[in-house]
Design a protein around this motif. Structure first.
Motif, PDB file in Angstrom:
ATOM      1  N   UNK A  79      -3.361   0.731   6.223  1.00 39.70           N
ATOM      2  CA  UNK A  79      -4.108   1.197   5.061  1.00 39.70           C
ATOM      3  C   UNK A  79      -4.136   2.724   5.011  1.00 39.70           C
ATOM      4  N   UNK A  80      -4.642   3.366   6.051  1.00 35.35           N
ATOM      5  CA  UNK A  80      -4.673   4.831   6.045  1.00 35.35           C
ATOM      6  C   UNK A  80      -3.258   5.405   6.125  1.00 35.35           C
ATOM      7  N   UNK A  81      -2.381   4.785   6.921  1.00 32.61           N
ATOM      8  CA  UNK A  81      -1.020   5.321   7.068  1.00 32.61           C
ATOM      9  C   UNK A  81      -0.195   5.111   5.804  1.00 32.61           C
ATOM     10  N   UNK A  82      -0.405   3.979   5.094  1.00 34.33           N
ATOM     11  CA  UNK A  82       0.293   3.763   3.828  1.00 34.33           C
ATOM     12  C   UNK A  82      -0.125   4.772   2.778  1.00 34.33           C
ATOM     13  N   UNK A  83      -1.431   5.064   2.729  1.00 36.10           N
ATOM     14  CA  UNK A  83      -1.919   6.080   1.802  1.00 36.10           C
ATOM     15  C   UNK A  83      -1.384   7.457   2.187  1.00 36.10           C
ATOM     16  N   UNK A  84      -1.372   7.743   3.493  1.00 35.92           N
ATOM     17  CA  UNK A  84      -0.796   8.999   3.967  1.00 35.92           C
ATOM     18  C   UNK A  84       0.659   9.116   3.568  1.00 35.92           C
ATOM     19  N   UNK A  85       1.422   8.006   3.700  1.00 36.83           N
ATOM     20  CA  UNK A  85       2.846   8.020   3.366  1.00 36.83           C
ATOM     21  C   UNK A  85       3.059   8.346   1.893  1.00 36.83           C
ATOM     22  N   UNK A  86       2.213   7.787   1.031  1.00 38.34           N
ATOM     23  CA  UNK A  86       2.328   8.091  -0.393  1.00 38.34           C
ATOM     24  C   UNK A  86       2.162   9.561  -0.666  1.00 38.34           C
ATOM     25  N   UNK A  87       1.197  10.184  -0.003  1.00 42.92           N
ATOM     26  CA  UNK A  87       0.967  11.624  -0.172  1.00 42.92           C
ATOM     27  C   UNK A  87       2.157  12.426   0.358  1.00 42.92           C
ATOM     28  N   UNK A 139      -7.187  13.024   5.592  1.00 44.82           N
ATOM     29  CA  UNK A 139      -6.813  13.412   4.232  1.00 44.82           C
ATOM     30  C   UNK A 139      -6.541  12.171   3.383  1.00 44.82           C
ATOM     31  N   UNK A 140      -5.866  11.182   3.968  1.00 45.00           N
ATOM     32  CA  UNK A 140      -5.567   9.945   3.241  1.00 45.00           C
ATOM     33  C   UNK A 140      -6.842   9.195   2.879  1.00 45.00           C
ATOM     34  N   UNK A 141      -7.793   9.131   3.796  1.00 45.99           N
ATOM     35  CA  UNK A 141      -9.049   8.419   3.524  1.00 45.99           C
ATOM     36  C   UNK A 141      -9.816   9.094   2.394  1.00 45.99           C
ATOM     37  N   UNK A 187      20.611  11.747   4.809  1.00 49.02           N
ATOM     38  CA  UNK A 187      20.103  11.430   3.473  1.00 49.02           C
ATOM     39  C   UNK A 187      19.450  12.650   2.836  1.00 49.02           C
ATOM     40  N   UNK A 188      19.688  12.777   1.528  1.00 41.91           N
ATOM     41  CA  UNK A 188      19.046  13.841   0.764  1.00 41.91           C
ATOM     42  C   UNK A 188      18.088  13.275  -0.278  1.00 41.91           C
ATOM     43  N   UNK A 189      18.323  12.054  -0.710  1.00 41.60           N
ATOM     44  CA  UNK A 189      17.523  11.494  -1.788  1.00 41.60           C
ATOM     45  C   UNK A 189      16.951  10.116  -1.468  1.00 41.60           C
ATOM     46  N   UNK A 190      17.042   9.687  -0.217  1.00 40.84           N
ATOM     47  CA  UNK A 190      16.512   8.379   0.158  1.00 40.84           C
ATOM     48  C   UNK A 190      15.470   8.560   1.269  1.00 40.84           C
ATOM     49  N   UNK A 191      14.374   7.813   1.156  1.00 44.46           N
ATOM     50  CA  UNK A 191      13.234   7.988   2.043  1.00 44.46           C
ATOM     51  C   UNK A 191      12.727   6.623   2.512  1.00 44.46           C
ATOM     52  N   UNK A 192      11.937   6.641   3.609  1.00 42.80           N
ATOM     53  CA  UNK A 192      11.436   5.403   4.184  1.00 42.80           C
ATOM     54  C   UNK A 192       9.996   5.605   4.640  1.00 42.80           C
ATOM     55  N   UNK A 193       9.235   4.514   4.662  1.00 37.97           N
ATOM     56  CA  UNK A 193       7.881   4.522   5.219  1.00 37.97           C
ATOM     57  C   UNK A 193       7.703   3.225   5.999  1.00 37.97           C
ATOM     58  N   UNK A 194       7.502   3.324   7.307  1.00 35.58           N
ATOM     59  CA  UNK A 194       7.422   2.129   8.150  1.00 35.58           C
ATOM     60  C   UNK A 194       6.745   2.480   9.472  1.00 35.58           C
ATOM     61  N   UNK A 195       6.535   1.451  10.308  1.00 27.28           N
ATOM     62  CA  UNK A 195       6.022   1.667  11.659  1.00 27.28           C
ATOM     63  C   UNK A 195       4.567   2.070  11.719  1.00 27.28           C
ATOM     64  N   UNK A 248       0.820  -1.207   0.000  1.00 27.17           N
ATOM     65  CA  UNK A 248       0.000   0.000   0.000  1.00 27.17           C
ATOM     66  C   UNK A 248       0.857   1.262   0.000  1.00 27.17           C
ATOM     67  N   UNK A 249       1.944   1.297   0.779  1.00 34.78           N
ATOM     68  CA  UNK A 249       2.770   2.501   0.847  1.00 34.78           C
ATOM     69  C   UNK A 249       3.553   2.696  -0.449  1.00 34.78           C
TER      70      UNK A 249
END
Length: 513
Positions: A369-377, A106-108, A355-363, A41-42
Motif C-alpha cells: 500500500x505505502x510502496x505502491x503509492x510511493x511508486x506512483x509518485x 511522503x506516500x502516506x 531502457x529509456x521509456x519503460x519502467x517497472x514497480x515490483x518487490x 495500487x501501483x
C-alpha cells in the motif's frame, strides 16, 4: 474451524466495496503518452499522478481493477515495515534508511490528501503501527529497530504496553500511520483518472512489448488483439510480466492467509500489529456499519506451490486468533501474495539498464500500500523529467545491493533451481488419478507426461499440463484455494487452466486422460 464459520466470503474488500463502473475492454488501436500495465495500487497511483500532470494515460488490466493483489491486501498504509530500518542502516547506511523512511511517509501523507481531494469515504483512519514480540529473546532486536527507525526520522519508540488483549515483551511503536478500505479508495482514483481524460480497460491482457520511440504494446481482449502506442510504458503487474533485466532472479513470491471476524469495539485493538514470530502474525481492525470492528488476522506465510495442506494453515491461524481474542465467528477468508526483493528494497524505476521509456514497480515485500503509492509518485516524477530524492534507492538497475545481499540472492536461486531441475527428474512413485479425492488435485503421470489433475465435487476430472507456462516448473495444487501454483515464480492458475496471477501470461494447456 468449521464450527466457527458462519457464511464465509472471500476478500472483505471485494465483498463490501461498490461494484464501480465497469471499464470496457480495449477494442481498437490507441495512442497515448503513457500506457500503464496493471490496475492495482501501483498502476492506478501512477496513472493518477501522470493524469494530474496533463499526460494522456491508458491503464490496461488483465482482469478487474483493484481486484487482484490489491483487492486481497490487509490494507495497512505504514512506513513501519517490521525490522527494515536496522537492516537498512547496516546495508545502505543511515542516509539510505532516512530516504526509505521519507519516501514512505511522503506516500502516506499524499494518499491522505488524495482521499480528501477525491472526497471518498474509504474508511481512512490514522493510527499507530507496532512490531511486537512475545519471546524475550527478541527484545534486543526490537530495541535496535526502534533506535534505527528514530534515526531515520520516524516517530518511533520502544514500548512494553499495547492495546492487544494479550501480553507482549516489547514493541516498536510508530505513530502517524494509517489503515483504509483499499478498493473504495482505488475506485475513486479510477474515476478521477477518467475525469482527467485517462482511459481504463479491463479484461485487456498485455502480451507483447516492443521498446522504442514510441513503444508498442500488444493487447489481447475478448473481442480481438490490438495495439497501444505510447511514449512511455509502466509495468505494474505485481510480478513483472516482461522481465528483460532478469528481475525474477531477485524476487521471491510468498503467500499469507487472512481471516476476519467481527468483535465488539470495546475489545478491538486500534493499532496495527505485526510479529515475525510463529510464521508471522498480523492484526488490525476496521470499522463495521453496526458499530463493531472487524478483526483482520494474517499469517502462515509460505511460498506458492509449497504450502502443503493450506486448510491446516487456516486452522492454525483460526486457533491462534481465538486463543488470543476469545470466541470468534469468521466471516471472510482469503490469501494475499507478495514479492520480496533479495535486498529488502522495492524495485521501482527503469525496466532494465538499456531502457529509456519503460519502467517497472515490483518487490514491495508485503508493504504494497505505502510502496505502491510511493511508486506512483516516483515514476510520475521520472517520466515527467523531475528529480526525486529517492530514485537511486529504489532503482532496479542497482548492482551493489545484489552483491551486499548475496546470501539471500543465492538462497532464492537455489530454491528455484531445486524445483526447476528436480521437477524434471523421474520419480519412482507418485499418486494415481484414482487417489485424487473430490475437491482435491495432484500431479500424476499420464502416458509419461506430468499432468495436473483436479477432481471436482461431482467426481469430474479436469486435466492440464503440469508445467507452468512461464518457465516450465511443475505446479502444485492448493486445495484451500482451488488453484494450481508454481513454486518457482508464483504464477497461479484456475482448475480450468486460466491465469489467475502472473508472471505467466498463457493458460495451462488442457490434457485428455
Amino acid at each position: 474451524m468449521e464450527r466457527q464459520q458462519a457464511d464465509i466470503h472471500g476478500s472483505y474488500w471485494l465483498h463490501t466495496a461498490p461494484p464501480g463502473d465497469p471499464a470496457p475492454p480495449l477494442e481498437g488501436p490507441l495512442t497515448v503518452d503513457v500506457a500503464v500495465v496493471g490496475a492495482g495500487i501501483a498502476g492506478l497511483s501512477t496513472a493518477w499522478e501522470l493524469a494530474r500532470r496533463g499526460r494522456s494515460v491508458a491503464v490496461l488490466e488483465a482482469h478487474r481493477i483493484a481486484a487482484g493483489v490489491t483487492g486481497h491486501t490487509t490494507a495497512k498504509v505504514s512506513a513501519q515495515h517490521t525490522l527494515v530500518y536496522d537492516h537498512l542502516r547496516r546495508t545502505r547506511g543511515r542516509h539510505g534508511a532516512e530516504l526509505y523512511a521519507r519516501s514512505q511517509m511522503d506516500a502516506i501523507r499524499h494518499a491522505a490528501e488524495t482521499a480528501e481531494e477525491l472526497g471518498v469515504d474509504c474508511e481512512w483512519e490514522e493510527t499507530a503501527a507496532y512490531t511486537y514480540a512475545e519471546d524475550p529473546a527478541h527484545t534486543d532486536q526490537l530495541r535496535a529497530e526502534a533506535e534505527a527507525a528514530r534515526e531515520a526520522g520516524l516517530p518511533a519508540e520502544y514500548v512494553t504496553e499495547t492495546d492487544l488483549p494479550f501480553p507482549v515483551v516489547g514493541a516498536v511503536r510508530v505513530a502517524g500511520q494509517a489503515q483504509f478500505h483499499p478498493r473504495k479508495y482505488l475506485l475513486a482514483v479510477a474515476d478521477g483518472i477518467r475525469r482527467l481524460g485517462g482511459t481504463i480497460h479491463e479484461y485487456s491482457r498485455v502480451t507483447g512489448l516492443h521498446e522504442g520511440e514510441p513503444c508498442e504494446l500488444t493487447v489481447e481482449s475478448p473481442a480481438s488483439a490490438t495495439k497501444v502506442t505510447a511514449h512511455s510504458v509502466v509495468v505494474a503487474t505485481h510480478y513483472p510480466v516482461f522481465d528483460r533485466a532478469l528481475l525474477f532472479t531477485r524476487l521471491s513470491p510468498r503467500r499469507e492467509l487472512v481471516l476476519t471476524a467481527p468483535v465488539d469495539a470495546a475489545r478491538a485493538p486500534l493499532g496495527m500489529y505485526i510479529t515475525q514470530e510463529q510464521n508471522t502474525r498480523s492484526v488490525r481492525t476496521a470499522p463495521l456499519p453496526d458499530g463493531r470492528r472487524l478483526l483482520i488476522v494474517t499469517g502462515e506465510h509460505f511460498s506458492p506451490g509449497t504450502g502443503g495442506d493450506v486448510e491446516e494453515r487456516f486452522e492454525r491461524l483460526a486457533a491462534w486468533a481465538t486463543d488470543r481474542f476469545g470466541d470468534l465467528t469468521f466471516t471472510h477468508r482469503w490469501a494475499t501474495q507478495d514479492n520480496d526483493s533479495t535486498d529488502s528494497v522495492p524495485l521501482v524505476g527503469p525496466l532494465h539498464p538499456g531502457s529509456r521509456n519503460t519502467y517497472v514497480a515490483t518487490g514491495f515485500g508485503g508493504w504494497g500500500m505505502s510502496s505502491g503509492m510511493m511508486a506512483g509518485r516516483l515514476l510520475s516524477e521520472r517520466i515527467t523529467g523531475r528529480a526525486c530524492p529517492w530514485s537511486d534507492l529504489y532503482d532496479p538497475r542497482r548492482i551493489a545491493s545484489v552483491v551486499r545481499e548475496g546470501a539471500a540472492f543465492l538462497k532464492h536461486q537455489a530454491d528455484v533451481a531445486r524445483h526447476f531441475v528436480g521437477d524434471r527428474l523421474p520419480s519412482a512413485s507418485g499418486p494415481s488419478v484414482d487417489d485424487i479425492a473430490p475437491g482435491d488435485g495432484a500431479v500424476v503421470r499420464v502416458s509419461g507426461e506430468r499432468c495436473a489433475v483436479h477432481r471436482d465435487e461431482h467426481g469430474q476430472l479436469h486435466a492440464l499440463t503440469a508445467r507452468c507456462s512461464h518457465l516450465g516448473c511443475v505446479v502444485a495444487f492448493n486445495r484451500a484455494e482451488r488453484a494450481w501454483e508454481c513454486p518457482c515464480h508464483g504464477s497461479r492458475f484456475g482448475v480450468d487452466g486460466r491465469v489467475i496471477q502472473g508472471p505467466a501470461q498463457k493458460p495451462l494447456e488442457r490434457r485428455d486422460l
